[in-house]
Structure formats: structure tokens, C-alpha cells
Design an enzyme around this catalytic site. Structure first.
Site, mmCIF file in Angstrom:
data_model
loop_
_atom_site.group_PDB
_atom_site.id
_atom_site.type_symbol
_atom_site.label_atom_id
_atom_site.label_comp_id
_atom_site.label_asym_id
_atom_site.label_seq_id
_atom_site.Cartn_x
_atom_site.Cartn_y
_atom_site.Cartn_z
ATOM 1 N N GLY A 261 78.812 60.746 61.248
ATOM 2 C CA GLY A 261 77.576 61.528 61.251
ATOM 3 C C GLY A 261 77.335 62.036 59.837
ATOM 4 O O GLY A 261 76.557 61.463 59.065
ATOM 5 N N ARG A 262 78.066 63.083 59.512
ATOM 6 C CA ARG A 262 77.940 63.721 58.204
ATOM 7 C C ARG A 262 78.027 62.716 57.049
ATOM 8 O O ARG A 262 77.258 62.793 56.093
ATOM 9 C CB ARG A 262 79.068 64.753 58.080
ATOM 10 C CG ARG A 262 79.009 65.640 56.857
ATOM 11 C CD ARG A 262 80.315 66.447 56.735
ATOM 12 N NE ARG A 262 80.708 67.072 57.980
ATOM 13 C CZ ARG A 262 80.314 68.285 58.374
ATOM 14 N NH1 ARG A 262 79.530 68.992 57.605
ATOM 15 N NH2 ARG A 262 80.723 68.783 59.528
ATOM 16 N N ARG A 298 74.323 76.402 58.296
ATOM 17 C CA ARG A 298 75.716 76.154 57.925
ATOM 18 C C ARG A 298 76.358 77.275 57.097
ATOM 19 O O ARG A 298 77.488 77.652 57.382
ATOM 20 C CB ARG A 298 75.859 74.801 57.213
ATOM 21 C CG ARG A 298 75.482 73.624 58.115
ATOM 22 C CD ARG A 298 75.809 72.271 57.489
ATOM 23 N NE ARG A 298 77.233 72.065 57.430
ATOM 24 C CZ ARG A 298 77.984 72.202 56.365
ATOM 25 N NH1 ARG A 298 77.453 72.506 55.205
ATOM 26 N NH2 ARG A 298 79.274 72.021 56.429
ATOM 27 N N CYS A 327 66.113 88.817 59.819
ATOM 28 C CA CYS A 327 66.694 90.150 59.934
ATOM 29 C C CYS A 327 68.122 90.107 60.450
ATOM 30 O O CYS A 327 68.399 90.487 61.602
ATOM 31 C CB CYS A 327 65.817 91.010 60.825
ATOM 32 S SG CYS A 327 64.206 91.210 60.093
#
Ligand SMILES: *Cc1c(COP(=O)(O)O)cnc(C)c1O
Length: 401
Positions: A261-262, A298, A327
Site C-alpha cells: 500500500g504505502r 498521520r 479545535c
């Protein structure tokens, strides 16, 4: 070279940008490392599930590793052949199992004894024989971030060796189940080869012990997890990776399945964000930008590092926290990062944002998700439009009394 400034003007910020040629390069380098062996590169769709990205990999001949029926549908819509699709995940619902079986994908990757019973029962209802693999948890420490480690007994994924063996015997004895593969995936962002090889040795031994029971598996699915360079980490070369895995398979005639994937998408992606303000709280410098944790989670989730560049600005750098408008104190893209003094509307390029970026996004704080743009052969095109306020309220509006 990608013209970030022009893209910011054309599509606005925050913006995701993907270099499709970089993805092609990564796909080829991994694929060719396994050349000469029966192998399938099954793209882990969750890393970046934009339909145009999936289609790009489909055209390169990729399969897909999916972790929800939604991803299976995306993979098929993106043009990935059904016989190259794998469905993994610890918690599949009955309806997901049923649909995967009806769609006749390559196999369902089963992650518990209880799930095997559900697959058996649903296959019986449908009057078919379900192809399955079993995800083995080899109890190997992959030496990565605890949130992305999956191959230890402390992690929720897969089953231990003894359970796996019992499940294979159970499957072989069922008229509704066809055990065709074995699977392991010990973690993500792996930068060391030794744990991968150890896991493969354990799982290959399991395959051999199953042969003795007359259970012949065809697919040796090594999962994904190949690490990439975010900062200056050393990474694993595809060729060394392939050799380490293949060397554990002597005497076994199996198709190797990889689920990267990555590795395929991370460094093909950029997250472009604009400076809103500089501010100083006492001694602490903050650069407030228009991208936030709802766009790129991430850093907040894993304390992950992304290299960030300030465009067209070579003022003297000092450390700053680069934060978004959400926030939450956990809303940041970087902490204590060396960055020149910025001005309103300066552009920041967040690198390595092509995996687990957009897909982890949310609408928190009623922020529409960013647009996504693909760049190929010097041309940019929109592959997902920016979400509008109307998109965000569309599923609620009619119920307001
Ligand atoms: C997430 C996942 C992958 C991909 O992991 P990467 O680290 O992105 O390569 C592969 N297989 C399974 C089962 C996964 O859950």
C-alpha cells in the site's frame, strides 16, 4: 516538476496531489523483483482508495487487497479483475461475506475460527464452495510504531499457528470451504528485513506441515508493510525483500502475493496547504495553515513525520509548530519544525502524503474534504472535487424537524 503554485491557484487549498508516474515506478520496481516467479501485486486499496488511483494500478495489472466490501466494490469499479481481489479484515459482517462470495473474488482472508464458521454457513446458503486463506499471526515483533504493528499476539489480527492449523483441517473437511492460501501481514512501515523473513519461515513451515495432512495451498500471501522514506530512515530494497521471501519457499510451488500500500503511493503524494497566520504565544512560534488533522491525520494519530517545504521563501528559519484550524491541541502537521518566517498565503508542501492521507480524512469541524488532483505526463486533472457545505449536510438536512 510539479507546479504547486499553479495547482494551488487552479484548484485551491488544501489540496492532495498525486504523481501517477511515481506510482508506476514503484509498482514496476516491486513487480520486477519477483519476476520469473508466479506472483501477484495486490494493491492495498486503503492506502489511497481514489477510483482513479485504483484504475491506474488496474491498468498496470495489479490486484487488490481490500478490508471492507466498500473497498471490494471500489476495486471492481476501478477495473481490477475479480480473480485478483482479496478480502481481509478482522471484522467482516455477514452481508460483506455474502457479497464477496457472490462476486466470486480470489479469496476471503479469514482472521478467526468464528469467522470461518460464518463463511462456511454463508457459502452453504449460497450453495458454493468458498475459497479462503487464513491470516496467521506469527508473533513476530516488526519493530515499527505500535499502532501499525499487527503481527504480535497482542495485536487483534490473525490467529496463532495452532489455531490456524485446526482451521485448515476444519476447512478441508467442509464441503463449503476451499482453503487455497495462507496470509500474514506483520505490520506497516517495515524497515527491517529480519522480522519479515522470520515470519515467512514460520508460515512456510506451516504450509509444509499442512502438505503432510494433504492440504495443498496455492497462494503464499506475504501482506504489505514495505516501509518508505519519510525522513532519513533506511528502507528495504524490493530485490532484497523478494529474495528474502523467496528463499523461505524452497520446495513449495506457490504463487506469491504481495499487498503493498504505502510503498506504492506514499511518496507519490503531496499535501498542499496555505499559510493563514503566524503567531507567537510567549516564546512559542505557531504557523497556522488551512490544512488540518481532518485532512492529514498521520501526524496527530502516529506522531508521524512529514517533510515540509515552504515555497518561494528563503527567509531565515526558526522552529515552529505547524498547526491547522481544528479545535484540538492534537491538530498539527509538524512540531518544532525549522521553517522560515512566513507570510499570509505562502504555500507549504507536505511530502509523502499519498498513503493514509486523504483516506483517513474526516469532516470534523464541518470541514469539507480536500480536492484530489492527479499529475501524469505533465498534465494535471481533478480526480475528486472539493467537498462543499451542501455535501456535508446532504444526509441530515431532510431529517431536521
Ligand atoms: C494495510 C494492509 C496492507 C498494506 O499495508 P502497507 O503498510 O500500506 O503496505 C496490506 N495487507 C493488509 C491485510 C493490510 O491490512
Amino acid at each position: 516538476m510539479i507546479d504547486f503554485k499553479q495547482l494551488a491557484e487552479q484548484y485551491g487549498t488544501p489540496l492532495y496531489i498525486y504523481d501517477l508516474e511515481h506510482m508506476t515506478g514503484q509498482f514496476s520496481s516491486l513487480g520486477s523483483a519477483f519476476k520469473g516467479r508466479k506472483s501477484l501485486m495486490a494493491y492495498a486499496v486503503k492506502a489511497n482508495s481514489n477510483l482513479s488511483v485504483i484504475k491506474h494500478f488496474a491498468q498496470l495489472g495489479a490486484g487488490a487487497d481490500c478490508v471492507s466490501i466498500g473497498e471490494v466494490r471500489r476495486a471492481m469499479l476501478g477495473g481490477i479483475a475479480k480473480y485478483k481481489i482479496i478480502f481481509s479484515g478482522v471484522g467482516k459482517r455477514d452481508d460483506e461475506i455474502r457479497e464477496a462470495l457472490e462476486r466470486d473474488i480470489l479469496y476471503i482472508n479469514v482472521e478467526s475460527a468464528a469467522e470461518l464458521e460464518r463463511v462456511d454457513a454463508i457459502a452453504q446458503e449460497l450453495g458454493i464452495k468458498a475459497r479462503i486463506s487464513i491470516r496467521v499471526n506469527p508473533n513476530i515483533d516488526p519493530k515499527t510504531h505500535p499502532y501499525i504493528s499487527t503481527g504480535l499476539h497482542d495485536n487483534k489480527f490473525g490467529v496463532d499457528l495452532d489455531t490456524a492449523k485446526r482451521m485448515y483441517i476444519r476447512a478441508k473437511n467442509s464441503k463449503n470451504l476451499d482453503p487455497v492460501g495462507v496470509h500474514f501481514h506483520i505490520g506497516s512501515q517495515l524497515t527491517e528485513l529480519v522480522p519479515i523473513r522470520e515470519a515467512a519461515i514460520i508460515v512456510a513451515d506451516l504450509v509444509r506441515s499442512l502438505q503432510a495432512l494433504d492440504i495443498e495451498l496455492s497462494f503464499f500471501d506475504v501482506g504489505g508493510g514495505l516501509g518508505v522514506e519519510y525522513d532519513d530512515e533506511k528502507t528495504i530494497e524490493p530485490y532484497a525483500y523478494a529474495q528474502a521471501l523467496l528463499s523461505t519457499l524452497t520446495g513449495l510451488d506457490m504463487t506469491i502475493i504481495c499487498e503493498p500500500g504505502r510503498f506504492l503511493t506514499a511518496n507519490a503524494g503531496y499535501f498542499l496547504t496555505k499559510v493563514l497566520y503566524e503567531k507567537q504565544n510567549g516564546k512559542k512560534r505557531f504557523v497556522v495553515v488551512d490544512g488540518a488533522m481532518n485532512d492529514l491525520l498521520r501526524p496527530s494519530l502516529y506522531n508521524a513525520y512529514h517533510r515540509i517545504e515552504l515555497l518561494e521563501n528563503d527567509a531565515e528559519a526558526t522552529t515552529a509548530d505547524i498547526v491547522g484550524p481544528v479545535c484540538e491541541s492534537g491538530d498539527f502537521l509538524a512540531k518544532d519544525y525549522m521553517l522560515p518566517m512566513t507570510k499570509h498565503n505562502d504555500l507549504l508542501v507536505v511530502n509523502s502524503a499519498g498513503a493514509y492521507g486523504f483516506g483517513m480524512g474526516s469532516n470534523y469541524n464541518t470541514r469539507g474534504r480536500s480536492a484530489e488532483v492527479a499529475v501524469e505526463k505533465g498534465e494535471a486533472r481533478l480526480i475528486r472535487r472539493r467537498e462543499t457545505f451542501e455535501d456535508l449536510i446532504a444526509l441530515e438536512e431532510e431529517f431536521v424537524k
